[in-house]
Design a protein around this motif. Structure first.
Motif, short mmCIF file in Angstrom:
data_model
loop_
_atom_site.label_atom_id
_atom_site.label_comp_id
_atom_site.label_asym_id
_atom_site.label_seq_id
_atom_site.Cartn_x
_atom_site.Cartn_y
_atom_site.Cartn_z
N ILE A 192 0.87 -1.18 0.00
CA ILE A 192 0.00 0.00 0.00
C ILE A 192 0.90 1.23 0.00
N LEU A 193 0.68 2.11 -0.98
CA LEU A 193 1.48 3.31 -1.13
C LEU A 193 0.57 4.52 -1.15
N LEU A 194 0.81 5.48 -0.25
CA LEU A 194 0.07 6.75 -0.21
C LEU A 194 1.00 7.86 -0.68
N LYS A 195 0.54 8.63 -1.67
CA LYS A 195 1.36 9.70 -2.24
C LYS A 195 0.56 10.98 -2.33
N ASN A 196 1.12 12.03 -1.76
CA ASN A 196 0.59 13.39 -1.93
C ASN A 196 -0.89 13.48 -1.53
N VAL A 197 -1.24 12.92 -0.38
CA VAL A 197 -2.61 12.98 0.12
C VAL A 197 -2.59 13.56 1.53
N ASP A 202 -11.15 11.61 7.74
CA ASP A 202 -12.12 11.13 6.75
C ASP A 202 -11.49 10.11 5.82
N LEU A 203 -10.26 10.39 5.38
CA LEU A 203 -9.57 9.45 4.50
C LEU A 203 -9.24 8.16 5.23
N ILE A 204 -8.80 8.26 6.48
CA ILE A 204 -8.46 7.07 7.25
C ILE A 204 -9.70 6.21 7.49
N PHE A 206 -12.37 6.07 5.63
CA PHE A 206 -12.75 5.49 4.35
C PHE A 206 -11.88 4.27 4.01
N LEU A 207 -10.57 4.40 4.20
CA LEU A 207 -9.68 3.28 3.88
C LEU A 207 -9.88 2.12 4.84
N ARG A 208 -10.12 2.40 6.10
CA ARG A 208 -10.37 1.32 7.06
C ARG A 208 -11.63 0.54 6.70
N ARG A 209 -12.67 1.22 6.20
CA ARG A 209 -13.89 0.52 5.79
C ARG A 209 -13.62 -0.41 4.61
N GLN A 210 -12.76 -0.01 3.69
CA GLN A 210 -12.47 -0.85 2.54
C GLN A 210 -11.55 -2.01 2.90
N PHE A 211 -10.55 -1.74 3.76
CA PHE A 211 -9.57 -2.77 4.10
C PHE A 211 -10.17 -3.90 4.92
N GLN A 212 -11.30 -3.66 5.58
CA GLN A 212 -11.91 -4.73 6.37
C GLN A 212 -12.45 -5.85 5.48
N PHE A 213 -12.68 -5.58 4.20
CA PHE A 213 -13.17 -6.61 3.28
C PHE A 213 -12.02 -7.32 2.56
N ALA A 214 -10.84 -6.69 2.47
CA ALA A 214 -9.74 -7.25 1.69
C ALA A 214 -8.93 -8.25 2.50
N ASP A 215 -8.13 -9.04 1.79
CA ASP A 215 -7.22 -9.99 2.42
C ASP A 215 -5.89 -9.28 2.65
N LEU A 216 -5.56 -9.02 3.92
CA LEU A 216 -4.34 -8.30 4.28
C LEU A 216 -3.28 -9.23 4.86
N PRO A 231 -3.55 17.78 8.92
CA PRO A 231 -4.91 17.55 9.43
C PRO A 231 -5.04 16.37 10.38
N SER A 232 -3.94 15.74 10.76
CA SER A 232 -4.00 14.53 11.58
C SER A 232 -3.41 14.82 12.96
N ASN A 233 -3.59 13.86 13.84
CA ASN A 233 -2.97 13.90 15.16
C ASN A 233 -2.32 12.56 15.44
N SER A 234 -1.84 12.36 16.64
CA SER A 234 -1.14 11.13 16.97
C SER A 234 -2.06 9.91 16.86
N LEU A 235 -3.33 10.08 17.18
CA LEU A 235 -4.28 8.96 17.12
C LEU A 235 -4.60 8.56 15.68
N SER A 236 -4.49 9.49 14.75
CA SER A 236 -4.84 9.20 13.35
C SER A 236 -3.94 8.11 12.78
N LEU A 237 -2.63 8.27 12.90
CA LEU A 237 -1.71 7.24 12.40
C LEU A 237 -1.86 5.94 13.16
N HIS A 238 -2.17 6.00 14.44
CA HIS A 238 -2.38 4.78 15.22
C HIS A 238 -3.58 4.00 14.68
N ARG A 239 -4.67 4.67 14.38
CA ARG A 239 -5.85 4.00 13.83
C ARG A 239 -5.58 3.45 12.44
#
Length: 433
Positions: A192-197, A202-204, A206-216, A231-239
């Motif tokens: 998984i690569l995140l670039k220039n976002v 809201d983005l986190i 959204f991605l967590r909702r999609q990743f719960q269906f995928a095989d990780l 726009p994030s805090n310490s808890l954002s990266l943790h989640r």
């Protein structure tokens, strides 16, 4: 008079009976196969006809009222009388289940499956039971920012040499009900690569909702490049790391901006599995303000990895590690290194722009621990220290990069101003009488 059936095959003139030779022969098997194929082709033709009728019905229904799939009773007032009109169910819903499943089994391609799902709710439910779930192994899932437009999701498959791109607007990302379950259930993601976002909540979410269906279970890499942490805090990266961190082998945060001291901390690195991770890279840190700061990645992370016997290749930029802990980390690597790792001649730990790690002090601390330390000039501002044990060829390479002159002058200036302010606060003004 007794009637006798005429023999269709006269054996009196022909001595060889071809009927016995035909039974169980290749020709008989071929004829049976033709009969089965004709049935299959007939069901396939029926499926195509149903899909064609559905699309024709939808296009021809503009400006008119389409018939309902279920029986609906409508009451229409005509003068003084009330007339009840019963609409007949669609002929698609009259098909028995056994025949319906045989028809839908011929819908294998992606377009035919989607067209069958649009016929009716019944067809959609049936497709859930018979659709083949082909898991696509995504070599890379690249999520790039498009400014105000939204994000671009590109999935790349090295095995099939295929790539596909989808643009998702911000209103869909911010919606709590948006889901791409149909796609992500068929994904086994490796990187998984995140670039220039912007790393917003809201983005986190959204991605967590999609990743719960995928095989990780095959996920080995997570890279954040040029990501805006403002726009994030310490808890954002943790989640964000919570569903991804356990299988990661490579964790990278490079050239990210808008960072604060708690954007990446020891607690975030503690989410990684020490027995699995092989590389940790935190490089090119750009803070939100112009003042020189450090990330809250200190001695705790190095001590944890050393205690668990894990020594991944590390690049730490603008962190709060100290000289003594880096030397202890080097000493622990020599003591806990397995016999199978003797073939590994060197292990690298790069410490960049960390004000609490100094080269001259590092040399003396290594010698105090019985390690041989030789320094040599590296590329740019890097100074490489090759640390060896006595009578061994294994090396632990520490790459130190000091603060630039401008940053060091700015830091000294900031500290002098802070000291002056502190003195002014402690000084009690003398009031003249």
């Amino acid at each position: 008079m007794e009637l006798q059936r005429k023999r269709s095959f006269n054996t009196s003139t022909v001595s060889h009976d071809f009927r016995k030779e035909y039974k169980g022969s290749f020709l008989e098997t071929k004829c049976r196969k033709v009969k089965k194929d004709s049935k299959k082709n007939g069901l396939k033709s029926i499926a195509e006809w149903i899909l064609t009728k559905t699309s024709t019905k939808k296009t021809g229904a503009t400006g008119s009222t389409m018939t309902s799939s279920t029986t609906i009773a409508q009451k229409i007032e005509s003068g003084a009388k009330i007339v009840t009109v019963h609409e007949k169910p669609s002929y698609f819903d009259r098909i028995p289940n056994e025949i319906l499943f045989q028809i839908l089994e011929n819908c294998k391609s992606g377009d035919s499956v989607l067209a069958a799902r649009r016929v009716s709710h019944r067809f959609n439910v049936c497709m859930d039971h018979i659709a083949d779930v082909n898991v696509n192994v995504l070599s890379r899932l690249v999520i790039s920012g498009l400014g105000r437009k939204g994000i671009e999701m590109r999935w790349v498959s090295y095995v099939g040499q295929k790539t596909k791109t989808t643009v998702i607007p911000w209103n869909i990302i911010k919606s709590a009900t948006s889901s791409f379950e149909f796609n992500f259930r068929r994904f086994a993601i490796q990187r998984i690569l995140l670039k220039n976002v912007p790393l917003s909540d809201d983005l986190i979410d959204f991605l967590r909702r999609q990743f719960q269906f995928a095989d990780l279970s095959k996920l080995i890499q997570l890279s954040l490049s040029q990501v805006d942490f403002s726009p994030s805090n310490s808890l954002s990266l943790h989640r964000f790391l919570a569903p991804l961190a356990k299988t990661l082998e490579i964790f990278e945060i490079t050239q990210c901006n808008g960072m604060r001291a708690d954007s990446v901390t020891d607690e975030h690195l503690a989410q990684l599995d020490a027995s699995t991770v092989r590389r940790i890279c935190i490089d090119g840190v750009k803070f939100a303000s112009g003042a020189t700061r450090n990330l809250d990645i200190g001695d705790g992370a190095l001590r944890r990895f050393a205690r668990l016997g894990a020594f991944p290749t590390m690049i730490l930029d603008r962190c709060a590690v100290t000289t003594n802990t880096v030397c202890d980390y080097t000493k622990e690597w020599f003591e806990q290194c397995n016999e199978s790792e003797k073939q590994l001649r060197s292990q690298v730990c790069t410490v960049k722009r960390c004000p609490k790690v100094k080269g001259s002090q590092f040399e003396s601390e290594c010698r105090r621990r019985g390690l041989r330390c030789k320094n040599r000039r590296g590329s740019g501002s890097l100074t490489l220290y090759n640390v060896q044990e006595e009578n061994t060829k294994r090396e632990f390479t520490i790459a130190l990069a000091a603060l630039e002159d401008k940053e060091l002058a700015e830091k000294l200036k900031t500290s002098s101003i802070d000291n002056q302010n502190n003195c002014n606060l402690l000084t009690v003004p003398v009031l003249s009488v």
